[in-house]
Write a protein that holds these residues in place. Structure first.
Motif, PDB file in Angstrom:
ATOM      1  N   SER A 107       0.661  -1.236  -0.111  1.00 14.97           N
ATOM      2  CA  SER A 107      -0.048   0.010   0.136  1.00 14.97           C
ATOM      3  C   SER A 107       0.808   1.236  -0.033  1.00 14.97           C
ATOM      4  CB  SER A 107      -0.979   0.058   1.197  1.00 14.97           C
ATOM      5  OG  SER A 107      -1.773   1.233   1.271  1.00 14.97           O
ATOM      6  N   MET A 108       2.034   1.131   0.680  1.00 14.78           N
ATOM      7  CA  MET A 108       2.806   2.182   0.664  1.00 14.78           C
ATOM      8  C   MET A 108       3.754   2.605  -0.396  1.00 14.78           C
ATOM      9  SD  MET A 108       5.994   2.790   3.591  1.00 14.78           S
ATOM     10  CE  MET A 108       7.021   4.077   3.272  1.00 14.78           C
ATOM     11  N   TYR A 109       4.099   1.572  -1.184  1.00 12.71           N
ATOM     12  CA  TYR A 109       5.123   1.819  -2.661  1.00 12.71           C
ATOM     13  C   TYR A 109       4.622   0.726  -3.472  1.00 12.71           C
ATOM     14  CZ  TYR A 109       8.932   2.817  -5.550  1.00 12.71           C
ATOM     15  OH  TYR A 109       9.659   2.979  -6.602  1.00 12.71           O
ATOM     16  N   ASP A 120      -8.923   0.874  -3.658  1.00 15.11           N
ATOM     17  CA  ASP A 120      -8.048   1.931  -4.041  1.00 15.11           C
ATOM     18  C   ASP A 120      -7.392   2.086  -5.195  1.00 15.11           C
ATOM     19  OD1 ASP A 120      -5.976   3.836  -3.485  1.00 15.11           O
ATOM     20  OD2 ASP A 120      -6.094   3.277  -1.454  1.00 15.11           O
ATOM     21  N   THR A 121      -7.816   3.296  -6.030  1.00 19.90           N
ATOM     22  CA  THR A 121      -7.276   3.182  -7.418  1.00 19.90           C
ATOM     23  C   THR A 121      -5.824   3.172  -7.320  1.00 19.90           C
ATOM     24  OG1 THR A 121      -7.724   5.650  -7.452  1.00 19.90           O
ATOM     25  CG2 THR A 121      -9.540   3.916  -8.336  1.00 19.90           C
ATOM     26  N   PHE A 122      -4.926   3.915  -6.322  1.00 18.03           N
ATOM     27  CA  PHE A 122      -3.594   3.816  -6.372  1.00 18.03           C
ATOM     28  C   PHE A 122      -3.101   2.587  -6.297  1.00 18.03           C
ATOM     29  CE2 PHE A 122       0.206   3.750  -3.538  1.00 18.03           C
ATOM     30  CZ  PHE A 122       1.145   4.427  -4.522  1.00 18.03           C
ATOM     31  N   GLU A 123      -3.677   1.908  -5.381  1.00 18.65           N
ATOM     32  CA  GLU A 123      -3.349   0.414  -4.998  1.00 18.65           C
ATOM     33  C   GLU A 123      -3.243  -0.536  -6.436  1.00 18.65           C
ATOM     34  OE1 GLU A 123      -4.654  -1.637  -1.776  1.00 18.65           O
ATOM     35  OE2 GLU A 123      -3.919   0.059  -0.157  1.00 18.65           O
ATOM     36  N   GLU A 124      -4.203  -0.044  -7.033  1.00 17.65           N
ATOM     37  CA  GLU A 124      -4.596  -0.928  -8.398  1.00 17.65           C
ATOM     38  C   GLU A 124      -3.770  -0.594  -9.495  1.00 17.65           C
ATOM     39  OE1 GLU A 124      -7.237  -3.310  -8.975  1.00 17.65           O
ATOM     40  OE2 GLU A 124      -7.355  -3.239  -6.727  1.00 17.65           O
ATOM     41  N   ALA A 125      -3.288   0.802  -9.459  1.00 16.47           N
ATOM     42  CA  ALA A 125      -2.669   1.014 -10.930  1.00 16.47           C
ATOM     43  C   ALA A 125      -1.715   2.337 -10.719  1.00 16.47           C
ATOM     44  CB  ALA A 125      -3.619   1.403 -11.842  1.00 16.47           C
ATOM     45  N   GLY A 126      -1.287   2.638  -9.354  1.00 18.06           N
ATOM     46  CA  GLY A 126      -0.435   3.576  -8.782  1.00 18.06           C
ATOM     47  C   GLY A 126       0.933   3.328  -9.071  1.00 18.06           C
ATOM     48  N   ASN A 127       2.068   4.212  -8.677  1.00 14.71           N
ATOM     49  CA  ASN A 127       3.521   4.015  -8.967  1.00 14.71           C
ATOM     50  C   ASN A 127       4.230   4.854  -8.069  1.00 14.71           C
ATOM     51  OD1 ASN A 127       6.162   5.205 -10.417  1.00 14.71           O
ATOM     52  ND2 ASN A 127       5.663   3.072 -11.213  1.00 14.71           N
ATOM     53  N   GLY A 128       5.209   4.212  -7.388  1.00 14.12           N
ATOM     54  CA  GLY A 128       5.835   4.798  -6.444  1.00 14.12           C
ATOM     55  C   GLY A 128       5.189   4.954  -5.013  1.00 14.12           C
ATOM     56  N   PHE A 129       5.703   6.034  -4.163  1.00 17.76           N
ATOM     57  CA  PHE A 129       5.095   6.330  -2.840  1.00 17.76           C
ATOM     58  C   PHE A 129       3.582   6.791  -3.109  1.00 17.76           C
ATOM     59  CE2 PHE A 129       9.574   6.086  -1.681  1.00 17.76           C
ATOM     60  CZ  PHE A 129       9.321   5.192  -0.711  1.00 17.76           C
ATOM     61  N   GLY A 130       3.261   7.308  -4.141  1.00 16.64           N
ATOM     62  CA  GLY A 130       2.091   8.019  -4.200  1.00 16.64           C
ATOM     63  C   GLY A 130       1.584   9.083  -3.003  1.00 16.64           C
ATOM     64  N   ILE A 146      -2.582  10.777   1.996  1.00 13.80           N
ATOM     65  CA  ILE A 146      -4.103  11.119   2.653  1.00 13.80           C
ATOM     66  C   ILE A 146      -5.137  11.456   1.957  1.00 13.80           C
ATOM     67  CG2 ILE A 146      -2.828  11.525   5.056  1.00 13.80           C
ATOM     68  CD1 ILE A 146      -3.335  14.168   4.560  1.00 13.80           C
ATOM     69  N   ASP A 147      -4.778  11.575   0.652  1.00 18.26           N
ATOM     70  CA  ASP A 147      -5.846  11.855  -0.505  1.00 18.26           C
ATOM     71  C   ASP A 147      -5.901  10.720  -1.212  1.00 18.26           C
ATOM     72  OD1 ASP A 147      -6.120  15.083  -0.453  1.00 18.26           O
ATOM     73  OD2 ASP A 147      -4.004  14.115   0.005  1.00 18.26           O
ATOM     74  N   PHE A 148      -7.340  10.368  -1.524  1.00 22.22           N
ATOM     75  CA  PHE A 148      -7.847   9.049  -2.137  1.00 22.22           C
ATOM     76  C   PHE A 148      -8.873   9.260  -3.199  1.00 22.22           C
ATOM     77  CE2 PHE A 148      -6.401   8.392   2.231  1.00 22.22           C
ATOM     78  CZ  PHE A 148      -5.455   7.368   1.970  1.00 22.22           C
TER      79      PHE A 148
END
Length: 341
Positions: free
Chosen positions: A84-86, A284-294, A306-308
């Motif tokens: 979740s973090m990276y 969580d869309t970052f966890e699905e397709a994000g990159n890096g620390f977000g 803290i923004d989602f």
């Protein structure tokens, strides 16, 4: 700790404490802040605890010491926290004619009080938004008295709306057929929602700004704060957030539409607040397709997200991007979605 020199023993004691705190943090998403407010504050430090445990693991590994097992085991037990973090995902969007995009940004009152030296913050935000051309744009800490005008968009609460607090606004290229606000009591914060029609589908979009702790992130100012005061203040904030989330969940439960939730949660992915909002039906869309620390918040000590943008499980996430632009104390985020049928 046999065979360790005195200095190494001290390091391992510190290592043990850090490992224990990280291990303890794994239960925090299941503990309501109203039950253990002080303990819930630990969720803010999870990124730092992960980084420290990685450092300790590498430290002992390079010295070929069995003490490396402690941090390794704790990290493996919380692998979902690390993921979740990276993220190592590709940041490029998957092209699909059915795609649409959602952008969320806490614009910090469009730099009303001159936090940033630039005199063109509002103009730069508008330029970014137009370049990205998102289909849905959600703003937090937005100034209705200094309204943003975007051609080709419907909007809600972008200018004064009777009976609705300011701060949040939603722009949409798709027609808005219904809208409203959840007025959080005893605060300037609120949540707003719109129901939009995309072809034959009606989609509900929420955006909100949960209670802020009000703690200054400036290093010098933080030095003057006692740890007891900080814990008390943040713990009280989390209790208020719990009430706000309960109001949101009660409202969301009355809708049968596929839902997208955006906003500034003022809390991390390791918290009770985040887990309750996300539930079993959102991803969580970052966890699905994000990159890096977000990283979405300009915190000096470690990357904070803290923004989602959370999307109903019926959506396919075909892209995610965090923008490294200094136009607020937050960073804009954008996701690309496709509604599966």
């Amino acid at each position: 700790m046999k065979g360790l020199k005195f200095g190494s023993k001290i390091i391992f004691v510190i290592n043990s404490l850090v490992a224990f705190l990280l291990l303890t943090s794994y239960i925090l998403p299941y503990i309501p802040p109203k039950s253990f407010a002080t303990l819930s504050v630990l969720s803010l430090g999870v990124p730092l605890l992960i980084i420290l445990n990685v450092i300790f693991f590498v430290y002992w590994l390079l010295r070929v010491k069995k003490q490396m097992i402690l941090s390794l085991m704790v990290l493996l037990l919380g692998w979902s926290y690390i993921s979740s973090m990276y993220k190592f995902s590709s940041s490029s969007d998957i092209k699909d004619d059915a795609n649409f995009s959602v952008m969320s940004f806490n614009v910090r009152l469009l730099n009303k009080f001159g936090w940033l030296p630039s005199k063109t913050v509002k103009e730069d935000i508008i330029k970014l938004v137009k370049e990205e051309n998102a289909d849905i744009i959600c703003f937090q800490e937005y100034r209705r008295s200094d309204a943003i005008e975007l051609e080709g968009y419907y909007n809600f609460n972008a200018t004064y709306t009777d009976g609705v607090k300011g701060g949040q606004s939603i722009f949409s290229k798709f027609p808005i057929v219904n809208s409203g606000s959840l007025e959080f009591p005893n605060t300037y914060n609120n949540a707003i929602f719109v129901d939009i029609v995309k072809q034959k589908d009606t989609i509900r979009v929420y955006t909100f700004h949960l209670q802020s702790s009000g703690i200054d992130t400036d290093v010098e100012k933080l030095k003057n704060e006692t740890s007891g005061h900080l814990f008390k203040q943040v713990g009280a904030t989390f209790k208020i957030q719990q009430d706000q989330v309960d109001l949101f969940l009660a409202h969301k439960a009355k809708s049968n539409y596929k839902t997208i939730v955006t906003g500034d949660f003022n809390n991390t992915p390791y918290s009770y607040i985040y887990r309750k909002i996300k539930g079993d039906n959102l991803k969580d869309t970052f966890e699905e397709a994000g990159n890096g620390f977000g990283r979405t918040y300009d915190f000096k000590f470690f990357p904070m997200r803290i923004d989602f943008i959370l999307a109903d499980n019926d959506f396919t996430v075909n892209g995610f991007k965090t923008f490294d632009v200094k136009l607020s104390d937050h960073y804009p985020i954008k996701t690309t979605l496709k509604l599966s049928h």
